[in-house]
Design a protein around this motif. Structure first.
Motif: not given
Length: 336
Positions: A111-119
């Motif tokens: 969700v939202c900037t959680g994408a940075f963690v997945l990236a």
């Protein structure tokens, strides 16, 4: 769903998450029930150490330790966003913990900037993804292997989902519910939550109305914009708008462009496009009738505007985004 056992949804949090990034999707899954009123999902919140986690509000969140799920199969793993996401993405313990959980997850999301963690975990490499619009450039710059989209509310790329900012997480969760137990159940849940379930992933995370308000900071043309929206089928040439604004055409065109950063003609087209999109999504009017009611004159003129601005024809837009054709695919413009 694969079986009658509750679908396990695990939320990963860290210090300074945005509370709504967690609470919105969590509430969707927590409220989902089957025809017999039995909960469809089992939801849990985890962190590195299983302690209380501070959010960006006075509320702290009780969590379980990630390691307690080491031997558990996970149906959906969701990494929450917030101000602490960038720090979490640089924390090797968080990255390692998420990777271990992801190995056991059938569906992975952020969700939202959680994408940075997945990236940071490499889980978005080669995949289309989205995050909050203010962070899209940073995500693309820091993780060039990620195919960052700037516009969609959420994107589904195989079994990996990413959503834009804040309330977009609710849209993504509702789409997941639709995928798991059907659109009817998702619609019912959305009504209960007073949410707008029919926002497919490819729809823009930008608000055209808000965009106009931001550009017109002084609010000088706010009443004019409202009048245009209520008269989109009328003649809206510059001289008509200038008269409405009690200005000469030349002075109006100059001042309007200076104030808003766009010409009056472009503004009118944008307002007509917004109305046409809404009509195609929510009504059964023919494309020609939508074009006429929204002031384009004919469907070919509207088609050219759609192709230029949205890269899709009005017919294709309706097929992908109409209320009666909601899809859980979630990719940009509804494609996978």
């Amino acid at each position: 769903m694969k079986n009658s056992a509750p679908h396990k949804v695990l939320f990963v949090v860290f210090p300074q998450i945005k509370l709504l990034d967690l609470a919105g999707p969590l509430q969707v899954f927590a409220d989902a029930v089957d025809d017999n009123g039995i909960a469809v999902y089992r939801t849990e919140v985890v962190s590195i150490d299983g302690q209380y986690v501070k959010t960006d509000t006075p509320v702290s969140i009780a969590t379980e330790a990630m390691k307690s799920w080491a031997n558990e199969q996970i149906d959906t793993l969701i990494v929450v966003g917030g101000n602490g996401a960038r720090a979490a993405a640089l924390n090797p313990h968080v990255v390692d913990g998420v990777l271990r959980l992801a190995e056991k997850a059938d569906r992975i999301a952020s969700v939202c900037t959680g994408a940075f963690v997945l990236a940071a975990c490499g889980l978005l490499d080669g995949r289309r993804a989205v995050t909050h619009w203010q962070s899209c450039d940073a995500l693309s710059r820091e993780h060039p292997c990620v195919l960052v989209e700037t516009d969609p509310i959420y994107v589904k790329a195989e079994n990996v989902w990413t959503s834009a900012g804040v309330t977009a997480g609710i849209d993504m969760a509702l789409a997941m519910v639709a995928e798991d137990i059907g659109r009817t159940a998702s619609l019912s849940l959305a009504r209960e939550l007073v949410s707008y379930v029919v926002r497919p992933g490819g729809q823009s995370q930008f608000s055209s109305t808000l965009d106009r308000q931001i550009l017109d900071e002084t609010g000088r043309f706010e009443s004019l914009h409202e009048w245009i929206a209520n008269n989109i089928d009328k003649d809206l040439r510059v001289d008509v708008l200038a008269e409405r604004a009690n200005m000469s055409p030349r002075n109006f065109a100059r001042l309007y462009t200076q104030q808003t950063g766009r010409t009056p003609a472009k503004a009118v087209e944008g307002i007509r496009m917004e109305a046409a999109r809404r009509s195609l999504e929510e009504s059964d009017l023919s494309v020609s009738e939508v074009a006429r009611q929204c002031g384009f004159g004919d469907d070919e003129r509207m088609r050219r505007s759609f192709i230029r601005l949205l890269h899709v024809s009005p017919s294709d837009y309706r097929q992908r985004f109409a209320t009666g054709h909601m899809t859980a695919s979630g990719d940009l413009l509804g494609t996978q």
